[in-house]
Design an enzyme around this catalytic site. Structure first.
Site, PDB file in Angstrom:
ATOM      1  N   ALA A  67       0.628  -1.554  -0.269  1.00 36.41           N
ATOM      2  CA  ALA A  67      -0.379  -0.142  -0.021  1.00 36.41           C
ATOM      3  C   ALA A  67       0.757   1.217   0.003  1.00 36.41           C
ATOM      4  O   ALA A  67       0.420   2.577  -0.326  1.00 36.41           O
ATOM      5  CB  ALA A  67      -0.970  -0.495   1.687  1.00 36.41           C
ATOM      6  N   PRO A  86       3.306   4.636  -0.917  1.00 38.36           N
ATOM      7  CA  PRO A  86       3.135   5.754   0.399  1.00 38.36           C
ATOM      8  C   PRO A  86       1.059   6.173   0.286  1.00 38.36           C
ATOM      9  O   PRO A  86       1.088   6.655   1.422  1.00 38.36           O
ATOM     10  CB  PRO A  86       3.703   6.723  -0.862  1.00 38.36           C
ATOM     11  CG  PRO A  86       3.609   6.963  -1.773  1.00 38.36           C
ATOM     12  CD  PRO A  86       3.812   5.233  -1.877  1.00 38.36           C
ATOM     13  N   ASP A 102      -0.734  -3.861  -5.599  1.00 38.17           N
ATOM     14  CA  ASP A 102       0.054  -3.306  -6.582  1.00 38.17           C
ATOM     15  C   ASP A 102       0.847  -3.593  -6.767  1.00 38.17           C
ATOM     16  O   ASP A 102       2.115  -3.176  -5.612  1.00 38.17           O
ATOM     17  CB  ASP A 102      -0.014  -1.980  -6.516  1.00 38.17           C
ATOM     18  CG  ASP A 102       0.623  -0.593  -7.073  1.00 38.17           C
ATOM     19  OD1 ASP A 102       1.159  -0.686  -8.054  1.00 38.17           O
ATOM     20  OD2 ASP A 102       0.588   0.722  -6.642  1.00 38.17           O
ATOM     21  N   CYS A 131       4.642  -1.780 -12.083  1.00 39.22           N
ATOM     22  CA  CYS A 131       4.240  -0.682 -13.333  1.00 39.22           C
ATOM     23  C   CYS A 131       5.727  -1.366 -13.832  1.00 39.22           C
ATOM     24  O   CYS A 131       7.102  -0.137 -14.250  1.00 39.22           O
ATOM     25  CB  CYS A 131       4.421   0.677 -12.843  1.00 39.22           C
ATOM     26  SG  CYS A 131       6.454   0.645 -11.602  1.00 39.22           S
TER      27      CYS A 131
HETATM   28  N1  SAM Z   1       0.149   0.829  -3.888  1.00 40.65           N
HETATM   29  C1  SAM Z   1       1.408   2.054  -3.791  1.00 40.65           C
HETATM   30  C2  SAM Z   1      -0.080   3.711  -4.126  1.00 40.65           C
HETATM   31  O1  SAM Z   1      -0.320   3.885  -5.114  1.00 40.65           O
HETATM   32  O2  SAM Z   1       1.283   4.270  -3.384  1.00 40.65           O
HETATM   33  C3  SAM Z   1       2.322   1.749  -4.145  1.00 40.65           C
HETATM   34  C4  SAM Z   1       2.806   0.490  -3.933  1.00 40.65           C
HETATM   35  S1  SAM Z   1       4.246   0.538  -4.575  1.00 40.65           S
HETATM   36  C5  SAM Z   1       4.497   0.072  -6.495  1.00 40.65           C
HETATM   37  C6  SAM Z   1       4.646  -1.052  -3.685  1.00 40.65           C
HETATM   38  C7  SAM Z   1       4.746  -1.463  -2.000  1.00 40.65           C
HETATM   39  O3  SAM Z   1       5.321  -2.821  -2.222  1.00 40.65           O
HETATM   40  C8  SAM Z   1       6.144  -0.296  -1.798  1.00 40.65           C
HETATM   41  O4  SAM Z   1       5.937   0.769  -0.750  1.00 40.65           O
HETATM   42  C9  SAM Z   1       7.043  -1.837  -1.121  1.00 40.65           C
HETATM   43  O5  SAM Z   1       7.833  -1.543  -0.145  1.00 40.65           O
HETATM   44  C10 SAM Z   1       5.876  -3.214  -0.094  1.00 40.65           C
HETATM   45  N2  SAM Z   1       6.615  -4.292  -0.755  1.00 40.65           N
HETATM   46  C11 SAM Z   1       7.505  -4.912  -1.246  1.00 40.65           C
HETATM   47  N3  SAM Z   1       7.455  -6.029  -0.209  1.00 40.65           N
HETATM   48  C12 SAM Z   1       6.413  -6.024   0.194  1.00 40.65           C
HETATM   49  C13 SAM Z   1       5.055  -7.629   0.320  1.00 40.65           C
HETATM   50  N4  SAM Z   1       6.558  -8.523   0.774  1.00 40.65           N
HETATM   51  N5  SAM Z   1       4.340  -7.438   1.624  1.00 40.65           N
HETATM   52  C14 SAM Z   1       3.563  -5.905   0.647  1.00 40.65           C
HETATM   53  N6  SAM Z   1       3.953  -4.727   0.168  1.00 40.65           N
HETATM   54  C15 SAM Z   1       5.611  -5.985  -0.239  1.00 40.65           C
END
Ligand code: SAM
Length: 314
Positions: A115, A117, A183, A237
């Site tokens: 989720a 930022p 995401d 992305c």
């Molecule tokens: N959905 C967010 C937004 O719209 O602001 C952006 C999400 S970004 C693409 C992916 C996120 O997944 C990052 O914040 C990252 O730290 C987190 N992430 C990394 N490993 C993860 C895990 N094992 N479980 C859940 N989230 C994870």
């Protein structure tokens, strides 16, 4: 110059008619987009406030309450009181599509499995009119704090946040959510800028494979967390099929008849897209992956892969 193996991926995945314009899109800055925040201020007033700074945003053609300004206006926008007080959220236009296509309704129970930022969590809460329940998960501490700060700043009242690895959620909350957004963390190829080498200097095929392992575990968890008859929206992305179609292909194989790939009805006026691919490096993939969508980058939008899944009630 962008990395050669990355350009090779583009040339193998993007229809010939689009390839040159897609590559060109990495060479110039994109316009800046934002959405307004009805929880804090009526949109007319926010736009009037921006107009007093000589900003005249253009509405985005495919969704509501979202606008763009030329890239040269970035500093003026980020220095504005409207931005600092949470009346606007700056984002890429592509990032508005996953919440729009997930189509959460007021009163529903929604999981946002990666989720921080928080841009999409905020947008989901807007679609739900701040009524219902959102569980927002993020395992990285500083990003988790930023998520919490943003939800507060943008007056989201219906989200609970969890400092957790999303891969554990499917086991802990089986079949709990009406809708799930994944995401996924990814190699962020869509964020590359040819004129900013630091945007791609840590990219490698090894990184793509490392991300793919994590995405596979997260998508499995997303499916388990969702109610029968519920929907999962997977997006990244990135352009690499290893992070996109191959992840969904694996998940379809694991869950068999219990999962369906749903058609995606994109808003009109979005010509820059193509179907998911169903063959990669001599490997035939599930033909239903044609219903996934690849948004191709252009002057305004970043690249995005989207696939909608439905969990079939057994
Ligand atoms: N959905 C967010 C937004 O719209 O602001 C952006 C999400 S970004 C693409 C992916 C996120 O997944 C990052 O914040 C990252 O730290 C987190 N992430 C990394 N490993 C993860 C895990 N094992 N479980 C859940 N989230 C994870």
């Amino acid at each position: 110059m962008l990395p050669e193996p990355f350009l090779e991926i583009l040339s193998q995945t993007i229809d010939g008619q689009w390839l040159d314009s897609v590559i060109d899109s990495f060479y110039s800055p994109k316009d800046i987009s934002f959405f307004t925040n009805p929880f804090l201020e009526a949109q007319d007033r926010t736009l009037a406030e921006l107009a007093s700074l000589h900003l005249s945003p253009t509405p985005l053609c495919f969704t509501t309450n979202a606008f763009s300004v030329p890239w040269q206006a970035r500093e003026m926008l980020t220095a504005s009181a409207a931005f600092n007080q949470g009346k606007i959220y700056i984002c890429t236009p592509s990032s508005l599509l996953p919440p729009l296509l997930l189509a959460p309704r007021p009163g529903e129970t929604v999981l946002d499995l990666a989720a921080a930022p928080g841009g999409k969590t905020i947008r989901i809460a807007q679609h739900m009119e701040n009524w219902g329940h959102i569980s927002a998960v993020e395992p990285i501490k500083d990003r988790f704090f930023r998520l919490n700060a943003n939800l507060k700043k943008y007056s989201v009242k219906i989200a609970r946040t969890y400092l957790k690895d999303g891969r554990t959620v499917g086991r802990l909350c089986q079949g709990r959510f009406d809708k799930t957004l994944l995401d996924a963390p990814c190699s962020s190829e869509a964020r590359f800028k040819a004129f900013e080498p630091k945007s791609w200097q840590h990219w490698s095929m090894r990184k793509v494979k490392e991300m793919a392992r994590k995405q596979a575990g997260l998508l499995e968890s997303a499916v388990k967390s969702t109610k029968p008859d519920g929907e999962i929206l997977y997006c990244t992305c990135s352009f690499s099929p290893e992070e996109n179609e191959l992840i969904v292909n694996r998940t379809l194989h694991i869950f068999g008849e219990k999962l369906e790939v749903m058609p995606i009805e994109l808003p009109k006026n979005l010509p820059n897209c193509q179907k998911g691919i169903i063959k990669w490096q001599a490997k035939e993939l599930d033909p239903r992956l044609e219903s996934a969508v690849r948004i191709l980058p252009n002057k305004l939008m970043d690249g995005l892969f989207i696939c909608r899944l439905k969990k079939i009630a057994s």
